[in-house]
Design an enzyme around this catalytic site. Structure first.
Site, mmCIF file in Angstrom:
data_model
loop_
_atom_site.group_PDB
_atom_site.id
_atom_site.type_symbol
_atom_site.label_atom_id
_atom_site.label_comp_id
_atom_site.label_asym_id
_atom_site.label_seq_id
_atom_site.Cartn_x
_atom_site.Cartn_y
_atom_site.Cartn_z
ATOM 1 N N CYS A 56 5.617 3.609 -16.330
ATOM 2 C CA CYS A 56 4.272 3.652 -15.750
ATOM 3 C C CYS A 56 3.211 3.858 -16.830
ATOM 4 O O CYS A 56 2.139 3.252 -16.785
ATOM 5 C CB CYS A 56 4.179 4.755 -14.707
ATOM 6 S SG CYS A 56 5.299 4.537 -13.302
ATOM 7 N N ARG A 133 7.319 -0.308 -7.475
ATOM 8 C CA ARG A 133 6.318 -0.887 -8.362
ATOM 9 C C ARG A 133 5.774 -2.148 -7.698
ATOM 10 O O ARG A 133 6.129 -3.271 -8.041
ATOM 11 C CB ARG A 133 6.975 -1.192 -9.714
ATOM 12 C CG ARG A 133 6.045 -1.114 -10.900
ATOM 13 C CD ARG A 133 6.799 -1.257 -12.205
ATOM 14 N NE ARG A 133 7.702 -0.151 -12.451
ATOM 15 C CZ ARG A 133 7.339 1.051 -12.859
ATOM 16 N NH1 ARG A 133 6.060 1.312 -13.053
ATOM 17 N NH2 ARG A 133 8.227 2.003 -13.073
#
Length: 219
Positions: A56, A133
């Site tokens: 991330c 995601r």
């Protein structure tokens, strides 16, 4: 606190391309936002599994560095995860101090999981509350035009996000379709014929089902 609108009752498995993006109001690192405030321009809404994680962090650094490229396409970025606002703020500071990069877009807090569940960002089979995601391309009318989902272990591609956005805008502007691997400036394809008259008007064109043309150049 997250506040979903009355029309956001999509079950995750039924949210599809062509659906209105479920509206919500939530706190972010740049103040309270309503998703509907973004109507009139393109928006990429994307989720990340957790703050202070390696994949991330790499995405947020890359997206922040590319923010001017999204802005040039009149597209805003909006991130969301189940982490709290204070976790987001601490992570943003760590990214600035560690990478010299200022995160240039708001990050939504979703501790109640309302947004994540409305968009299908959280799998019913997930062992925890971390969002997948997921990436949603939302057009100026508030309609979901494309969706991309990766597992938590694989980072998404900023270049692919830009490519998909440019393709969607080209399709809308020029009434064309884009071929495999298309990038801006390359030839596009004409849509297939929709009736017998237009098909036969093509005469002896043996490639009537695959008609290309140069991309229109904007002045």
């Amino acid at each position: 606190m997250d506040k979903m609108s009355a029309d956001a009752g999509h079950s995750p498995q039924f949210l599809q391309i062509g659906d209105p993006a479920p509206n919500f109001q939530a706190r972010t690192t740049m103040g309270v936002v309503n998703l509907s405030d973004f109507q009139g321009r393109w928006l990429i809404l994307f989720s990340h599994p957790a703050d202070f994680t390696p994949v991330c962090t790499s995405e947020f650094v890359a997206l922040s560095k590319a923010s001017d490229r999204f802005e040039a396409l009149d597209c805003a970025l909006l991130a969301v995860s189940v982490d709290s606002l204070y976790s987001h703020l601490g992570w943003i500071r760590a990214i600035r101090d560690g990478f010299g990069v200022t995160v240039s877009f708001p990050i939504v807090e979703d501790p109640s999981l309302i947004i994540g569940r409305a968009y299908g960002m959280i799998s019913d089979r997930s062992p925890d509350a971390a969002t997948m995601r997921s990436t949603y391309f939302i057009d100026p009318d508030g309609i979901i035009r494309a969706m991309i989902c990766y597992p938590a272990t694989i980072g998404r591609s900023v270049e692919e996000m830009l490519r998909v956005l440019a393709a969607l805008q080209t399709v809308d502007a020029d009434q064309v379709v884009t071929p495999e691997g298309w990038h801006p400036g390359e030839a596009v394809l004409l849509p297939p014929h929709q009736d017998q008259a237009s098909l036969l008007a093509d005469g002896d064109d043996s490639m009537w089902f695959h008609r290309s043309k140069p991309q229109s150049q904007k002045g």
